[in-house]
Design an enzyme around this catalytic site. Structure first.
Site, short mmCIF file in Angstrom:
data_model
loop_
_atom_site.label_atom_id
_atom_site.label_comp_id
_atom_site.label_asym_id
_atom_site.label_seq_id
_atom_site.Cartn_x
_atom_site.Cartn_y
_atom_site.Cartn_z
N SER A 128 0.85 -1.19 0.00
CA SER A 128 0.00 0.00 0.00
C SER A 128 0.88 1.23 0.00
O SER A 128 1.97 1.23 0.59
CB SER A 128 -0.90 0.02 1.24
OG SER A 128 -1.62 1.24 1.32
N TYR A 141 -2.07 -0.30 10.13
CA TYR A 141 -2.14 -0.71 8.72
C TYR A 141 -0.88 -0.28 7.98
O TYR A 141 -0.28 -1.08 7.25
CB TYR A 141 -3.39 -0.10 8.07
CG TYR A 141 -3.58 -0.51 6.63
CD1 TYR A 141 -4.03 -1.79 6.31
CD2 TYR A 141 -3.31 0.37 5.59
CE1 TYR A 141 -4.21 -2.18 4.98
CE2 TYR A 141 -3.48 0.00 4.27
CZ TYR A 141 -3.93 -1.28 3.97
OH TYR A 141 -4.10 -1.65 2.66
#
Length: 266
Positions: A128, A141
């Site tokens: 990501s 995350y």
């Protein structure tokens, strides 16, 4: 012969789009889901829970038993998590890493022996753009995806002599159902972060719903598979998302932090 592609987390969103696109390009696609019977796609689906080693062993064994090999492994399965670090239960942080980090490593461990035997293979880890920076209320995350970026760099060097290539693909915000599947730390009434976190929770969800078409990721993956000499890092997303990584490299820490805090209204 068509290349055999194994995609984790292919029941929806980016994983499903990758599977559909590669299937349309005549690859032999095997997607995974915890409940494959509920998934309606034109490619094969197998049951897999990346947090369970026996499930991983069974799924990989099933595909290799049918095809004799896996040419391309796409580690796409992942889970979102939001919340202030202080308020987020440590157990939920560990579960997130079990899915986004350790689960990926366990899948790779199960596939590598076959790839080494074939003296070829491509492993693509979906990370990501959030993994390149610590984002407020998404710190866990960011950490799980950032950790995967670094492990991929190390693994690339370790397996290169066996003919196996390893790359990262870091997407920005895409229009998927990841927000619905995230663990959201509750907005606690007595939390010191109550107002700011509530505002940012709505902001994060709006970013996903207005994100890019997942087919952009599918096309990027297809080009990587076709490449004879793929890079180690790829970023796929909007201009400002990718530019934010460059800004972090060139700006002083405090200025970059101020930009992020202004964006998140902190």
């Amino acid at each position: 012969m068509s290349k055999v592609v194994f995609i984790t987390g292919a029941s929806s969103g980016i994983g499903k789009s990758i599977g559909l696109y590669l299937h349309g390009k005549n690859y032999k696609v095997y997607g995974t889901s915890r409940n494959p019977s509920k998934v309606n796609v034109p490619f094969s689906m197998v049951a897999l829970d990346v947090t369970q080693k026996e499930s991983i062993k069974r799924a990989i064994g099933e595909v290799i038993g049918i095809e004799g090999k896996i040419d391309v492994l796409i580690n796409n399965a992942g889970k979102g998590i939001t919340g202030p670090i202080e308020d987020t239960p440590t157990e939920e942080m560990k579960f997130n890493f079990d899915t986004n980090f350790f689960g990926v490593i366990d899948v790779i461990k199960e596939v590598l022996p076959s790839m080494r035997l074939e003296k070829s293979g491509l492993i693509i880890n979906t990370t990501s753009i959030a993994g390149y920076m610590g984002l407020p209320f998404r710190g866990v995350y960011s950490a799980s995806k950032g950790a995967l970026e670094l492990v991929t760099e190390a693994l690339s060097m370790e397996v290169k002599s066996f003919g196996v290539r390893v790359v990262n693909v870091a997407p920005g915000d895409f229009a998927t159902n990841i927000a619905a599947g995230r663990y959201h730390t509750p907005v606690f009434e007595n939390s010191a972060y109550k107002e700011k976190y509530a505002e940012n929770l709505a902001l994060m969800d709006s970013h996903v719903s207005s994100g890019e078409d997942p087919m952009m990721m599918a096309k990027a993956i297809y080009e990587i598979i076709k490449s004879k000499s793929p890079k180690i890092h790829y970023k796929v997303g909007g201009f400002m998302e990718k530019f934010s990584i460059i800004l972090k490299r060139v700006l002083p820490d405090k200025i970059y932090e101020k930009l992020l805090m202004n964006h998140y209204k902190l």
